[in-house]
Design a protein around this motif. Structure first.
Motif, PDB file in Angstrom:
ATOM      1  N   SER A 195      10.622   5.653  -1.975  1.00  0.00           N
ATOM      2  CA  SER A 195      10.371   4.922  -3.216  1.00  0.00           C
ATOM      3  C   SER A 195      11.648   4.252  -3.710  1.00  0.00           C
ATOM      4  O   SER A 195      11.617   3.106  -4.169  1.00  0.00           O
ATOM      5  CB  SER A 195       9.827   5.872  -4.288  1.00  0.00           C
ATOM      6  OG  SER A 195       9.603   5.184  -5.495  1.00  0.00           O
TER       7      SER A 195
ATOM      8  N   SER B  70       0.836  -1.211   0.000  1.00  0.00           N
ATOM      9  CA  SER B  70       0.000   0.000   0.000  1.00  0.00           C
ATOM     10  C   SER B  70       0.868   1.257   0.000  1.00  0.00           C
ATOM     11  O   SER B  70       0.550   2.235  -0.684  1.00  0.00           O
ATOM     12  CB  SER B  70      -0.927  -0.001   1.222  1.00  0.00           C
ATOM     13  OG  SER B  70      -1.812  -1.100   1.186  1.00  0.00           O
TER      14      SER B  70
ATOM     15  N   ARG C 219       2.236   1.710  -3.525  1.00  0.00           N
ATOM     16  CA  ARG C 219       1.215   2.232  -4.448  1.00  0.00           C
ATOM     17  C   ARG C 219       0.881   3.683  -4.151  1.00  0.00           C
ATOM     18  O   ARG C 219       0.710   4.497  -5.072  1.00  0.00           O
ATOM     19  CB  ARG C 219      -0.045   1.360  -4.357  1.00  0.00           C
ATOM     20  CG  ARG C 219       0.083   0.004  -5.015  1.00  0.00           C
ATOM     21  CD  ARG C 219      -1.273  -0.638  -5.194  1.00  0.00           C
ATOM     22  NE  ARG C 219      -1.901  -0.924  -3.904  1.00  0.00           N
ATOM     23  CZ  ARG C 219      -1.825  -2.092  -3.279  1.00  0.00           C
ATOM     24  NH1 ARG C 219      -1.127  -3.085  -3.818  1.00  0.00           N
ATOM     25  NH2 ARG C 219      -2.431  -2.287  -2.116  1.00  0.00           N
ATOM     26  N   ALA C 220       0.772   4.029  -2.868  1.00  0.00           N
ATOM     27  CA  ALA C 220       0.423   5.403  -2.496  1.00  0.00           C
ATOM     28  C   ALA C 220       1.512   6.376  -2.934  1.00  0.00           C
ATOM     29  O   ALA C 220       1.217   7.447  -3.490  1.00  0.00           O
ATOM     30  CB  ALA C 220       0.205   5.490  -0.990  1.00  0.00           C
TER      31      ALA C 220
ATOM     32  N   ASN D 286       3.766   5.997  -5.328  1.00  0.00           N
ATOM     33  CA  ASN D 286       3.780   6.096  -6.790  1.00  0.00           C
ATOM     34  C   ASN D 286       2.614   6.929  -7.301  1.00  0.00           C
ATOM     35  O   ASN D 286       2.774   7.742  -8.226  1.00  0.00           O
ATOM     36  CB  ASN D 286       3.730   4.703  -7.416  1.00  0.00           C
ATOM     37  CG  ASN D 286       4.995   3.908  -7.174  1.00  0.00           C
ATOM     38  OD1 ASN D 286       6.046   4.476  -6.919  1.00  0.00           O
ATOM     39  ND2 ASN D 286       4.907   2.590  -7.237  1.00  0.00           N
ATOM     40  N   SER D 287       1.442   6.749  -6.711  1.00  0.00           N
ATOM     41  CA  SER D 287       0.252   7.480  -7.161  1.00  0.00           C
ATOM     42  C   SER D 287       0.386   8.970  -6.879  1.00  0.00           C
ATOM     43  O   SER D 287       0.136   9.806  -7.763  1.00  0.00           O
ATOM     44  CB  SER D 287      -0.993   6.928  -6.468  1.00  0.00           C
ATOM     45  OG  SER D 287      -1.191   5.569  -6.776  1.00  0.00           O
ATOM     46  N   VAL D 288       0.783   9.311  -5.647  1.00  0.00           N
ATOM     47  CA  VAL D 288       0.913  10.731  -5.286  1.00  0.00           C
ATOM     48  C   VAL D 288       1.991  11.401  -6.125  1.00  0.00           C
ATOM     49  O   VAL D 288       1.796  12.516  -6.632  1.00  0.00           O
ATOM     50  CB  VAL D 288       1.227  10.875  -3.780  1.00  0.00           C
ATOM     51  CG1 VAL D 288       1.544  12.327  -3.437  1.00  0.00           C
ATOM     52  CG2 VAL D 288       0.055  10.382  -2.944  1.00  0.00           C
TER      53      VAL D 288
ATOM     54  N   ALA E  59       3.061  10.550  -9.098  1.00  0.00           N
ATOM     55  CA  ALA E  59       2.591  10.697 -10.475  1.00  0.00           C
ATOM     56  C   ALA E  59       1.640  11.880 -10.613  1.00  0.00           C
ATOM     57  O   ALA E  59       1.743  12.680 -11.557  1.00  0.00           O
ATOM     58  CB  ALA E  59       1.910   9.416 -10.933  1.00  0.00           C
ATOM     59  N   VAL E  60       0.722  12.006  -9.671  1.00  0.00           N
ATOM     60  CA  VAL E  60      -0.247  13.111  -9.718  1.00  0.00           C
ATOM     61  C   VAL E  60       0.464  14.456  -9.609  1.00  0.00           C
ATOM     62  O   VAL E  60       0.162  15.399 -10.361  1.00  0.00           O
ATOM     63  CB  VAL E  60      -1.285  12.954  -8.588  1.00  0.00           C
ATOM     64  CG1 VAL E  60      -2.129  14.226  -8.455  1.00  0.00           C
ATOM     65  CG2 VAL E  60      -2.193  11.759  -8.850  1.00  0.00           C
TER      66      VAL E  60
END
Length: 235
Positions: free
Chosen positions: A127, A71, A74-75, A77-79, A81-82
């Protein structure tokens, strides 16, 4: 490189569903199965290592990483990327507005300097550890016995826990101070104190990951474990 398996293909899927990694072997997944390491990622995505016909690597037995670790990955990488996409759009609109209408967007430089870049740079630290992309000096440990290498790498991970916890503590104090004074960016009116809290958050996560890394090193008796158990080992 080819991925091979001594157990029947159906058992590979059952082992994957059970959260157990596949041991290394001979025989292909099947005539219709994808070849190479991508096959391992597709059919057994939680496998730690793959087999290289040239003589390197092997499958390792083990369990899926904890849900919290997946988690976090994923969090992050998502943040990231945004934020990167938002920064690119912001800069592009800013440049077009200045070129076409001679009206650049206000406080763009301040937002990049005090918001976008700190988030991207700081999130890159945990990361890199998760993805095994951080810089590791192996000049001494690669010449040691496995037992000694495990000891010193585990010790390094423990030191990482202490240092990260210290950064988190002092970062939290600085963030609290900036919140109290309602810090802004330079002479502008852009409020930037909330971004200071990214420091204690990131380094708290990093301390937890270093602790998990130390546990993995000792439990697996491996100096450089893969925290996500998804990448191929170096031959």
């Amino acid at each position: 490189m080819s991925v091979k398996n001594r157990v029947p293909f159906i058992n590979v899927r059952l082992l994957w569903r059970a959260g157990v990694l596949v041991p290394g072997v001979a025989g292909e997944f099947g005539p219709d199965a994808p070849q190479g390491f991508e096959a391992a990622r597709l059919w057994a995505p939680h496998t730690a290592h793959c087999v290289d016909d040239d003589g390197g690597g092997e499958w390792r037995m083990g369990m899926k990483p904890p849900a919290a670790v997946r988690s976090i990955d994923r969090a992050i990488n998502s943040v990231t990327a945004v934020v990167v996409v938002a920064m690119m759009v912001h800069v592009t609109v800013h440049a077009l507005s200045r070129f076409l209408f001679q009206a650049p967007l206000p406080v763009t430089n301040e937002l990049i300097e005090y918001m976008y870049m700190p988030i991207v740079a700081l999130l890159g630290i945990p990361s890199a550890l998760l993805q095994r992309e951080h810089i590791v000096a192996t000049l001494f440990t690669e010449r040691m016995t496995v037992a000694n290498a495990v000891f010193f790498r585990a010790l390094g991970a423990v030191i990482g826990v202490v240092v990260s916890a210290a950064w988190a503590f002092f970062g939290a104090r600085e963030a609290t101070h900036n919140m109290e004074i309602q810090a802004v960016a330079g002479i502008s009116a852009v409020t930037i104190w909330p971004i200071y809290f990214i420091v204690p958050i990131v380094f708290t996560i990093l301390a937890a990951l270093y602790a998990y890394n130390a546990v993995m090193i000792i439990r697996n008796n491996e100096p450089d474990p893969d925290l996500l158990l998804e990448k191929a080992a170096e031959s």
